[in-house]
Design an enzyme around this catalytic site. Structure first.
Site, PDB file in Angstrom:
ATOM      1  N   CYS A  76     -10.063-108.303 -34.077  1.00  0.00           N
ATOM      2  CA  CYS A  76     -10.790-107.153 -34.985  1.00  0.00           C
ATOM      3  C   CYS A  76     -12.404-107.379 -35.371  1.00  0.00           C
ATOM      4  CB  CYS A  76      -9.700-106.915 -36.150  1.00  0.00           C
ATOM      5  SG  CYS A  76     -10.242-105.387 -36.901  1.00  0.00           S
ATOM      6  N   HIS A 168      -4.175-105.872 -33.724  1.00  0.00           N
ATOM      7  CA  HIS A 168      -3.690-107.063 -34.605  1.00  0.00           C
ATOM      8  C   HIS A 168      -2.446-107.570 -34.237  1.00  0.00           C
ATOM      9  CE1 HIS A 168      -6.498-106.686 -38.055  1.00  0.00           C
ATOM     10  NE2 HIS A 168      -6.636-105.256 -37.680  1.00  0.00           N
ATOM     11  N   GLU A 170      -0.838-109.891 -35.223  1.00  0.00           N
ATOM     12  CA  GLU A 170       0.066-110.406 -36.219  1.00  0.00           C
ATOM     13  C   GLU A 170       0.901-109.439 -36.927  1.00  0.00           C
ATOM     14  OE1 GLU A 170      -3.158-109.829 -36.266  1.00  0.00           O
ATOM     15  OE2 GLU A 170      -3.897-109.292 -38.106  1.00  0.00           O
ATOM     16  N   GLY A 225      13.455-122.048 -60.470  1.00  0.00           N
ATOM     17  CA  GLY A 225      13.192-121.432 -59.435  1.00  0.00           C
ATOM     18  C   GLY A 225      13.089-122.404 -58.195  1.00  0.00           C
ATOM     19  N   VAL A 226      12.845-121.643 -57.142  1.00  0.00           N
ATOM     20  CA  VAL A 226      12.809-122.133 -55.595  1.00  0.00           C
ATOM     21  C   VAL A 226      11.695-123.442 -55.683  1.00  0.00           C
ATOM     22  CG1 VAL A 226      12.834-121.969 -53.403  1.00  0.00           C
ATOM     23  CG2 VAL A 226      13.647-120.161 -54.925  1.00  0.00           C
ATOM     24  N   SER A 228       9.928-125.102 -57.715  1.00  0.00           N
ATOM     25  CA  SER A 228       9.664-126.524 -58.248  1.00  0.00           C
ATOM     26  C   SER A 228      11.058-127.215 -57.883  1.00  0.00           C
ATOM     27  CB  SER A 228       9.962-126.421 -59.879  1.00  0.00           C
ATOM     28  OG  SER A 228      10.951-125.673 -60.299  1.00  0.00           O
TER      29      SER A 228
END
Ligand code: XMP
Length: 511
Positions: A76, A168, A170, A225-226, A228
């Site tokens: 782009c 794009h 992606e 949480g995930v 830590s």
């Protein structure tokens, strides 16, 4: 690895993720901070941009640093910049070049387009368009509306090839985007597809062992949480018992969460000290109703408690944190330096105060990669798939000031909501959910009695990174079941509403 030069496109992180899905490691750097090319850098990709190459304030990368030295792919803005730089012509496009299109012509079906078929669907999103390509280049592919959908350097024009595409690859709507990226990365640039969760675990454990001295100890604050938790497991693998973890009960967690999570951690073999500091947090929060002041009070109390407990340990050299890649990418933005909308840095001052060195094993991972690494290390699904939960916890879901009674009330309503999400198989389908206690009383009727009680709002959103979010379209029957269960079981709440706001312009949390 692959370097991705960022020109501020909303898709830059997506490029990095898509490449990593091919098991190739990629890193994002600002367009004007290209590092010296060492052996590890195999290719350079230029991202899109909200700017136009025709504007005075257009962003100018130093092409001579890498063109001809590594295979280059301009996407782009990157493609338009290269066209203009080498003497091609870029103009404002008259037709709308946004949305799905098909590669009606592929002029050269080798190299970048090897294996792609005529008709392949791509995603366009640009206001400028390339009208003439420079002499050193040749046309590679076109769509019905966009003649220069892709072009590339003629053989021998540079020491190494330069490819440019205006669509794009992606974005998922570019159906062969991954194939095209693979052609570039593997066949053209010679990247190895060796970036896997297993290789990450192996290399990270080795690097941690090399970095952390044999006598040194590391301290880590777990949040439940995930991020830590995965960081803790990596360190645990690397240095075993020399990792010390704190899990602080700030009195703002979900119902029974402290006990449950603590048990889970012990089951994983971690050396965790649970610290009950509820009353200290409640005292710091008493009478505070401004959201930013609440965040500050919680952050400060956390640091105080953490620091005090840490002093009981000896030989701590490092503080480990679960920082992930989106937090460390230096962003390029049209809006200039970003303004603080909410301060999410829960414990920003901690390392400085404690005089410890920092170790951040997840610094280069996206959230989905953190999850895959956790699974690779055998961590349980219920931990890996947990919804994100903010550091200040329920304090930012209770509008106004905080009291232990309000926390208890919200915890009850919230537990019903979350349990019902699980029962109905909806928990994994939403990105984040929570209940908000509103500072509103309204009239109700229960039996023959008039009630005058509080209201809660239910929030559930779908998102990929929390930056933007859509409200989840939860089934009416489910919402009905949650509503009646809360009103019938939680004394003090007589009204339940559902939040149907997207972010932006709303945010996920109410404070
Ligand atoms: P917002 O409300 O800004 O939330 O749309 C986006 C994501 O960030 C979480 N959040 C926080 N996390 N400290 C945190 O650690 C905070 O102060 C904080 N505020 C919001 C929120 O839960 C959502 O996942």
């Amino acid at each position: 690895k692959v370097l991705i030069l960022d020109f501020g496109s909303q898709y830059t992180q997506l490029i990095a993720r898509r490449i990593r899905e091919l098991n190739v490691y990629s890193e994002i750097v600002p367009y004007n901070k290209v590092p010296e090319l060492d052996e590890s850098i195999k290719a350079v990709i230029l991202s899109g941009s909200p700017f136009s190459v025709r504007e005075e304030r257009a962003l100018h990368p130093e092409l001579e640093k890498f063109i001809g030295k590594r295979p280059v792919l301009g996407i782009c803005y990157g493609a338009q910049y290269i066209a203009q730089h080498f003497g091609g012509r870029v103009e404002r496009s008259e037709t709308r070049e946004y949305g799905k299109a098909n590669l009606g012509k592929i002029h050269k079906s080798e190299g970048l387009f090897a294996g792609l078929e005529v008709g392949s669907q791509v995603w366009m999103s640009h206001g400028d368009t390339i009208k003439a390509i420079p002499e050193e280049f040749e046309l590679l592919a076109s769509t019905a509306d966009v003649e220069v959908a892709a072009y590339g350097s003629k053989p021998g024009a540079f020491d190494l090839p330069v490819y440019c595409i205006q669509f794009h690859p992606e974005v998922y709507h570019s159906l062969d985007g991954k194939e095209l990226l693979r052609n570039f990365l593997v066949d053209i640039a010679g990247c190895k597809c060796s970036w896997t969760p297993a290789s990450f675990v192996g290399e990270t454990v080795q690097a941690l062992q090399a970095k952390i001295g044999e006598e040194d100890r590391v301290l880590l604050g777990l949040s439940g949480g995930v991020d830590s938790s995965v960081a803790a497991m990596l360190l645990h693998k690397a240095i075993g018992e020399r990792l010390f973890c704190f899990f602080i009960d700030n009195g703002l967690l979900r119902q029974d969460e402290f006990e449950q999570v603590l048990k889970g951690y012990e089951g994983m073999g971690l050396n965790v000290t649970g610290i009950d500091a509820k009353n200290e947090f409640y005292a710091a929060l008493a009478g505070v109703s401004d959201p930013e002041k609440k965040r500050k009070a919680i952050g400060k109390t956390f640091i105080d408690v953490f620091d005090r407990e840490a002093k009981k340990l000896t030989n701590i050299k490092y503080l480990a944190q679960g920082t992930i890649y989106p937090d460390v990418i230096e962003s390029v933005s049209v809006h200039g330096p970003s303004v603080t909308i909410k301060s999410h840095h829960n414990v920003g001052g901690l390392p400085a105060k404690m005089g410890l060195k920092i170790v951040e094993p997840l610094r280069f991972l996206f959230k989905d990669e953190v999850r895959r690494v956790g699974t690779e290390m055998g961590m349980a699904d219920h931990l890996i798939k947990r919804h994100p939960f903010p550091g200040p916890g329920l304090a930012i879901r209770i509008l106004g000031d905080i009291t232990p009674e309000k926390v208890a009330l919200l915890q009850k309503a919230d537990a019903i909501y979350i349990n019902k999400l699980r029962e109905h198989g909806l928990y994994d389908q939403v990105w984040q959910a929570g209940t908000i206690l509103l500072p509103v009383q309204s009239v109700g009727v229960m039996g023959d009695e008039r009630t005058y009680e509080q209201a809660v709002a239910l929030r559930a959103v779908n998102s990929t990174d929390g930056m933007t979010a859509e409200w989840s379209h939860l089934p009416y029957e489910f919402l009905a079941a949650v509503s009646s269960s809360i009103i019938n079981n939680v004394k003090g709440i007589n009204r339940v509403v559902y939040d149907i706001s997207t972010k932006p312009p709303a945010t996920i949390e109410w404070e």
